[in-house]
Design a protein around this motif. Structure first.
Motif, PDB file in Angstrom:
ATOM      1  N   LEU A 169       0.832  -1.203   0.000  1.00  0.00           N
ATOM      2  CA  LEU A 169       0.000   0.000   0.000  1.00  0.00           C
ATOM      3  C   LEU A 169       0.867   1.254   0.000  1.00  0.00           C
ATOM      4  CD1 LEU A 169      -2.814  -1.146   2.437  1.00  0.00           C
ATOM      5  CD2 LEU A 169      -3.015  -0.788  -0.024  1.00  0.00           C
ATOM      6  N   THR A 170       2.156   1.068  -0.276  1.00  0.00           N
ATOM      7  CA  THR A 170       3.061   2.202  -0.429  1.00  0.00           C
ATOM      8  C   THR A 170       2.922   2.745  -1.844  1.00  0.00           C
ATOM      9  OG1 THR A 170       4.641   1.268   1.139  1.00  0.00           O
ATOM     10  CG2 THR A 170       5.450   2.971  -0.360  1.00  0.00           C
ATOM     11  N   PRO A 171       2.553   4.009  -2.004  1.00  0.00           N
ATOM     12  CA  PRO A 171       2.335   4.548  -3.351  1.00  0.00           C
ATOM     13  C   PRO A 171       3.609   4.534  -4.179  1.00  0.00           C
ATOM     14  CG  PRO A 171       1.425   6.010  -1.674  1.00  0.00           C
ATOM     15  CD  PRO A 171       2.262   5.000  -0.955  1.00  0.00           C
ATOM     16  N   PRO A 172       3.540   4.041  -5.415  1.00  0.00           N
ATOM     17  CA  PRO A 172       4.708   4.109  -6.293  1.00  0.00           C
ATOM     18  C   PRO A 172       4.940   5.536  -6.771  1.00  0.00           C
ATOM     19  CG  PRO A 172       2.827   3.269  -7.496  1.00  0.00           C
ATOM     20  CD  PRO A 172       2.386   3.410  -6.070  1.00  0.00           C
ATOM     21  N   ILE A 173       6.187   5.850  -7.061  1.00  0.00           N
ATOM     22  CA  ILE A 173       6.520   7.154  -7.637  1.00  0.00           C
ATOM     23  C   ILE A 173       6.459   7.025  -9.149  1.00  0.00           C
ATOM     24  CG2 ILE A 173       8.262   8.966  -7.815  1.00  0.00           C
ATOM     25  CD1 ILE A 173       7.055   8.671  -5.039  1.00  0.00           C
ATOM     26  N   GLY A 174       5.485   7.693  -9.756  1.00  0.00           N
ATOM     27  CA  GLY A 174       5.306   7.579 -11.196  1.00  0.00           C
ATOM     28  C   GLY A 174       5.452   8.912 -11.894  1.00  0.00           C
ATOM     29  N   THR A 175       5.307   8.885 -13.198  1.00  0.00           N
ATOM     30  CA  THR A 175       5.382  10.100 -14.011  1.00  0.00           C
ATOM     31  C   THR A 175       4.009  10.643 -14.341  1.00  0.00           C
ATOM     32  OG1 THR A 175       5.392   8.797 -16.050  1.00  0.00           O
ATOM     33  CG2 THR A 175       7.546   9.349 -15.092  1.00  0.00           C
ATOM     34  N   GLY A 176       2.940   9.997 -13.846  1.00  0.00           N
ATOM     35  CA  GLY A 176       1.582  10.337 -14.230  1.00  0.00           C
ATOM     36  C   GLY A 176       1.088  11.668 -13.715  1.00  0.00           C
ATOM     37  N   PRO A 177      -0.107  12.061 -14.152  1.00  0.00           N
ATOM     38  CA  PRO A 177      -0.635  13.394 -13.839  1.00  0.00           C
ATOM     39  C   PRO A 177      -1.128  13.562 -12.401  1.00  0.00           C
ATOM     40  CG  PRO A 177      -2.226  12.137 -15.109  1.00  0.00           C
ATOM     41  CD  PRO A 177      -0.973  11.321 -15.086  1.00  0.00           C
ATOM     42  N   TYR A 178      -1.269  12.454 -11.659  1.00  0.00           N
ATOM     43  CA  TYR A 178      -1.795  12.532 -10.300  1.00  0.00           C
ATOM     44  C   TYR A 178      -0.854  11.858  -9.311  1.00  0.00           C
ATOM     45  CZ  TYR A 178      -6.318  14.006 -12.214  1.00  0.00           C
ATOM     46  OH  TYR A 178      -7.315  14.699 -12.849  1.00  0.00           O
ATOM     47  N   ILE A 179      -1.027  12.203  -8.043  1.00  0.00           N
ATOM     48  CA  ILE A 179      -0.376  11.509  -6.940  1.00  0.00           C
ATOM     49  C   ILE A 179      -1.450  11.123  -5.933  1.00  0.00           C
ATOM     50  CG2 ILE A 179       1.856  12.678  -7.188  1.00  0.00           C
ATOM     51  CD1 ILE A 179       1.010  14.480  -4.836  1.00  0.00           C
ATOM     52  N   PHE A 180      -1.168  10.109  -5.121  1.00  0.00           N
ATOM     53  CA  PHE A 180      -2.102   9.733  -4.068  1.00  0.00           C
ATOM     54  C   PHE A 180      -2.082  10.795  -2.969  1.00  0.00           C
ATOM     55  CE2 PHE A 180      -1.378   5.439  -5.790  1.00  0.00           C
ATOM     56  CZ  PHE A 180      -2.685   4.985  -5.856  1.00  0.00           C
ATOM     57  N   SER A 181      -3.264  11.226  -2.545  1.00  0.00           N
ATOM     58  CA  SER A 181      -3.360  12.124  -1.390  1.00  0.00           C
ATOM     59  C   SER A 181      -4.110  11.466  -0.239  1.00  0.00           C
ATOM     60  CB  SER A 181      -4.055  13.436  -1.779  1.00  0.00           C
ATOM     61  OG  SER A 181      -5.319  13.184  -2.370  1.00  0.00           O
ATOM     62  N   GLU A 182      -4.788  10.333  -0.516  1.00  0.00           N
ATOM     63  CA  GLU A 182      -5.475   9.579   0.535  1.00  0.00           C
ATOM     64  C   GLU A 182      -5.573   8.119   0.123  1.00  0.00           C
ATOM     65  OE1 GLU A 182      -9.787   9.287   2.901  1.00  0.00           O
ATOM     66  OE2 GLU A 182      -9.532  10.650   1.199  1.00  0.00           O
ATOM     67  N   ILE A 183      -5.255   7.221   1.069  1.00  0.00           N
ATOM     68  CA  ILE A 183      -5.398   5.786   0.833  1.00  0.00           C
ATOM     69  C   ILE A 183      -6.059   5.185   2.071  1.00  0.00           C
ATOM     70  CG2 ILE A 183      -4.220   3.600   0.392  1.00  0.00           C
ATOM     71  CD1 ILE A 183      -1.896   5.294  -0.773  1.00  0.00           C
ATOM     72  N   ASP A 184      -7.297   4.769   1.914  1.00  0.00           N
ATOM     73  CA  ASP A 184      -8.022   4.073   2.979  1.00  0.00           C
ATOM     74  C   ASP A 184      -8.210   2.641   2.489  1.00  0.00           C
ATOM     75  OD1 ASP A 184      -9.630   3.165   4.992  1.00  0.00           O
ATOM     76  OD2 ASP A 184     -11.167   4.717   4.805  1.00  0.00           O
ATOM     77  N   PRO A 185      -7.359   1.703   2.921  1.00  0.00           N
ATOM     78  CA  PRO A 185      -7.325   0.355   2.337  1.00  0.00           C
ATOM     79  C   PRO A 185      -8.698  -0.297   2.222  1.00  0.00           C
ATOM     80  CG  PRO A 185      -5.537   0.617   3.881  1.00  0.00           C
ATOM     81  CD  PRO A 185      -6.402   1.845   4.015  1.00  0.00           C
ATOM     82  N   GLY A 186      -9.025  -0.725   0.998  1.00  0.00           N
ATOM     83  CA  GLY A 186     -10.280  -1.417   0.749  1.00  0.00           C
ATOM     84  C   GLY A 186     -11.490  -0.520   0.656  1.00  0.00           C
ATOM     85  N   ARG A 187     -11.324   0.790   0.933  1.00  0.00           N
ATOM     86  CA  ARG A 187     -12.495   1.669   1.001  1.00  0.00           C
ATOM     87  C   ARG A 187     -12.410   2.889   0.091  1.00  0.00           C
ATOM     88  NH1 ARG A 187     -13.965   2.870   7.130  1.00  0.00           N
ATOM     89  NH2 ARG A 187     -15.788   3.725   6.047  1.00  0.00           N
ATOM     90  N   ARG A 188     -11.249   3.535   0.045  1.00  0.00           N
ATOM     91  CA  ARG A 188     -11.180   4.783  -0.727  1.00  0.00           C
ATOM     92  C   ARG A 188      -9.744   5.092  -1.138  1.00  0.00           C
ATOM     93  NH1 ARG A 188     -13.620  10.537   1.271  1.00  0.00           N
ATOM     94  NH2 ARG A 188     -15.515   9.540   0.499  1.00  0.00           N
ATOM     95  N   THR A 189      -9.625   5.647  -2.346  1.00  0.00           N
ATOM     96  CA  THR A 189      -8.372   6.274  -2.779  1.00  0.00           C
ATOM     97  C   THR A 189      -8.706   7.651  -3.330  1.00  0.00           C
ATOM     98  OG1 THR A 189      -8.574   5.225  -4.963  1.00  0.00           O
ATOM     99  CG2 THR A 189      -7.162   4.129  -3.329  1.00  0.00           C
TER     100      THR A 189
END
Length: 620
Positions: A230-250
């Motif tokens: 559940l560790t966010p990968p570092i990507g080149t995409g247009p967004y980053i994770f700002s919230e991770i609620d496992p199984g419920r919300r990203t």
């Protein structure tokens, strides 16, 4: 004289050696020159050439005037336990928005970008240019020097090589197998890399390589890559994770410094400042969240629910609308899949007979208001389908080494799924099915269908997730009972369903095989003999047929459109003749209800609706 002859022979051999060396040098030089003549391009296509010119300004299904800002709230049924869909563990339940058609690639990107308006065409992205010879035994990429990861690290050739090697060594199939076909990584410049293959027999391989997700080599640990994380990968995409609620919300937040925001392939995309995806274990809860406005769009797969989608005040007030998106691709094949690893399904005559017991007319009329269409094969409504078409000479040649694998009806193009009279108990169909069961070694004994060798009644369990699946399974259960077959129906939540599907711990379940106009390497994971014994693979039915393996090889090796279509049609015939699943039905279009707080382009691409080109609607 002898010494003189030896001296002369030595001179001659030395001269010959110089000639050989010179010849080798000349050959190497000519090969290098031949490679240098391969032109750089803005895109590549599986067959033919890209439809868009090099100076295109935006993709045809994007709105270049789409405003930036606002928030999109989406809801999906299911759960997630990983942020890496390429890892061995947790691959069935990865978070949405990592890399998929309807949501795009929020976090991870690839060297080239696939357009959803062409069968299989890729345009420049992380790589600003690409070149590939007709033989397709290598492909070279020239990286865009502006490309960078969300933490500010520049994209390097080392990141490309690292990503392919890491997935090859630690990722799940089929990706590990695809990237394992690179026999040499060659850094050809500060911003260019050439990938060499054993040969050009796998014509799709260079395109699959171009779609590989690119990870940051400085922040990714290859030793733990194969683990659920559940560790966010570092990507080149247009967004980053700002919230991770496992199984419920990203929750994804748009990057202000996204490197590609002004490039033509991204104009009109990634418009929301924030995208939230909520996960619901129950579809009714998801639907209720949509009606309350907690989610702003909902995809409907059930005709009855679609007909009643506007049965609430917000729709009557004009705050919610219903959209129908036409697609130009084959409908996905949804069916009740049999686990042929289990003995009761080892005989395809049993699977065929069970398929005859499904009364589609009754189910469609009674459960779905007659709005579904029956699915016949795996590429319906396209030139790739074998339905209604007799096998041509190319197909027959492909199938010739495997006699009797395809039934006569399927070979002639006259086969259709069995059609009952809509009563739910068509006596003629029951008699025909019983005849097949008898051929497979079963007999009716005191109201039970008994295997004459084992003395056991034919029985199995159907695994279901949602109410619609349960209703269809119960309808099949009632008809099967008339022939003395015992079917139990078990409803489980999304997490249990995915766990049992990934471990092959089921008798039968509902499955969808997604279809495209360019099937290829992904079919190895769905149908190959190797995948049949690999846990978490998509070959859930356990198919292990040499003809299937050979036809997938033929599909990816096809050099012309004619050869490709023949290979896919032959493949379709083999899958249909194997009766690995009971084909069910499909919606005639994509049905989506949305709140008017969000808008979408007027044009829908060939592959259907997608959320990453929607935008926030102006507020009154």
């Amino acid at each position: 004289m002898t010494k003189f002859r030896s001296y002369v022979n030595g001179i001659n051999n030395f001269t010959k050696g110089l000639v050989v060396i010179s010849g080798m040098a000349t050959l190497a030089c000519s090969t290098a020159l031949a490679q240098d003549t391969v032109p750089w391009s803005h895109g590549i296509a599986m067959h033919g050439k890209p439809a868009l010119p090099a100076d295109y300004t935006h993709l045809p299904y994007a709105n270049p005037e789409a405003p930036k800002g606002g928030r999109l709230s989406l809801g999906v049924q299911g759960t997630f336990d990983s942020l890496n869909s390429f890892a061995l563990k947790g691959a069935w339940t990865s978070a949405r928005g990592m890399k998929e058609r309807q949501m795009g690639s929020f976090i991870l990107e690839s060297l080239l970008l696939r357009t959803n308006d062409e069968a299989f065409t890729l345009y420049a992205h992380l790589a600003e240019a690409v070149r590939m010879p007709d033989e397709r035994n290598w492909i070279e990429f020239r990286l865009n020097p502006a490309a960078k990861f969300s933490n500010g690290d520049p994209l390097t050739v080392e990141d490309i090589i690292f990503s392919l090697e890491t997935i090859r060594d630690h990722g799940r199939p089929p990706y590990a197998r695809w990237y394992g076909k690179v026999v040499k990584f060659e850094k050809t410049g500060a911003h260019s890399v050439k990938l060499h293959f054993k040969d050009g027999s796998d014509r799709e391989l260079p395109l699959l390589i171009a779609l590989a997700p690119i990870f940051n080599s400085r922040t990714t640990d290859p030793e733990t890559f194969g683990n659920t994380t559940l560790t966010p990968p570092i990507g080149t995409g247009p967004y980053i994770f700002s919230e991770i609620d496992p199984g419920r919300r990203t929750t994804y937040t748009r990057r202000d410094d996204y490197w590609a925001k002004d490039l033509p392939q991204k104009i009109g995309f990634d418009n929301f400042n924030e995208v939230t995806v909520d996960y619901f274990r129950d579809y009714n809860a998801l639907q209720e969240a949509f009606r309350k406005g907690d989610t702003e769009a909902l995809i409907y797969g059930n005709p009855s629910l679609w007909e009643n989608a506007g049965d609430f005040p917000a729709f009557e007030e004009g705050k919610v609308v219903k959209d129908v998106f036409e697609r130009g691709t084959p409908p996905s094949m949804t069916g009740i899949a049999f686990n042929t690893r289990h003995p009761q399904f080892s005989d395809k005559r049993v699977r065929q007979a069970l398929g005859m017991l499904l009364d589609f007319q009754w189910i469609n009329r009674t459960l779905f208001n007659g709005l579904y269409k029956r699915t016949d094969g795996y590429w319906d409504n396209s030139e790739l389908s074998s339905i209604g078409r007799p096998a041509n000479e190319l197909e027959k040649k492909l199938l010739e080494p495997y006699p009797n694998v395809v039934t006569d009806e399927v070979l002639a193009g006259t086969w259709r799924p069995s059609e009952a009279d809509g009563s739910g108990r068509d006596r003629k169909v029951l008699r025909d099915a019983l005849s097949l069961f008898k051929q497979a070694g079963y007999k009716l004994d005191q109201g039970k269908l008994i295997n004459t060798k084992s003395g056991e009644q034919l029985n199995f369990e159907i695994l279901v997730r949602v109410q619609d699946e349960e209703k269809v399974a119960l309808a099949l259960q009632r008809t099967a009972k008339l022939l003395g077959i015992e079917i139990s129906v078990r409803t489980v939540d999304a997490a249990q369903f995915e766990e049992r599907r990934a471990s092959f711990g089921f008798d039968a379940l509902f499955n969808t095989w997604f279809a495209s106009l360019s099937p290829g390497g992904e079919q190895y994971a769905r149908w190959s003999s190797q995948a049949a014994d690999t846990k978490s693979s998509r070959n859930i039915v356990g198919a292990k047929e040499p003809v299937i393996d050979a036809l997938i090889d033929a599909m990816v090796a096809a050099r012309t459109r004619e050869e490709f279509v023949a290979a896919v049609r032959a493949f379709d015939r083999v899958l249909i003749s194997g009766f690995y699943a009971i084909p069910l039905y499909h919606a005639p279009a994509e049905w989506v209800a949305r709140w008017t707080t969000v808008e979408h382009p007027a044009k829908s691409p060939l592959y259907g609706m997608q959320f990453d080109n929607w935008w926030d609607a102006p507020k009154e």
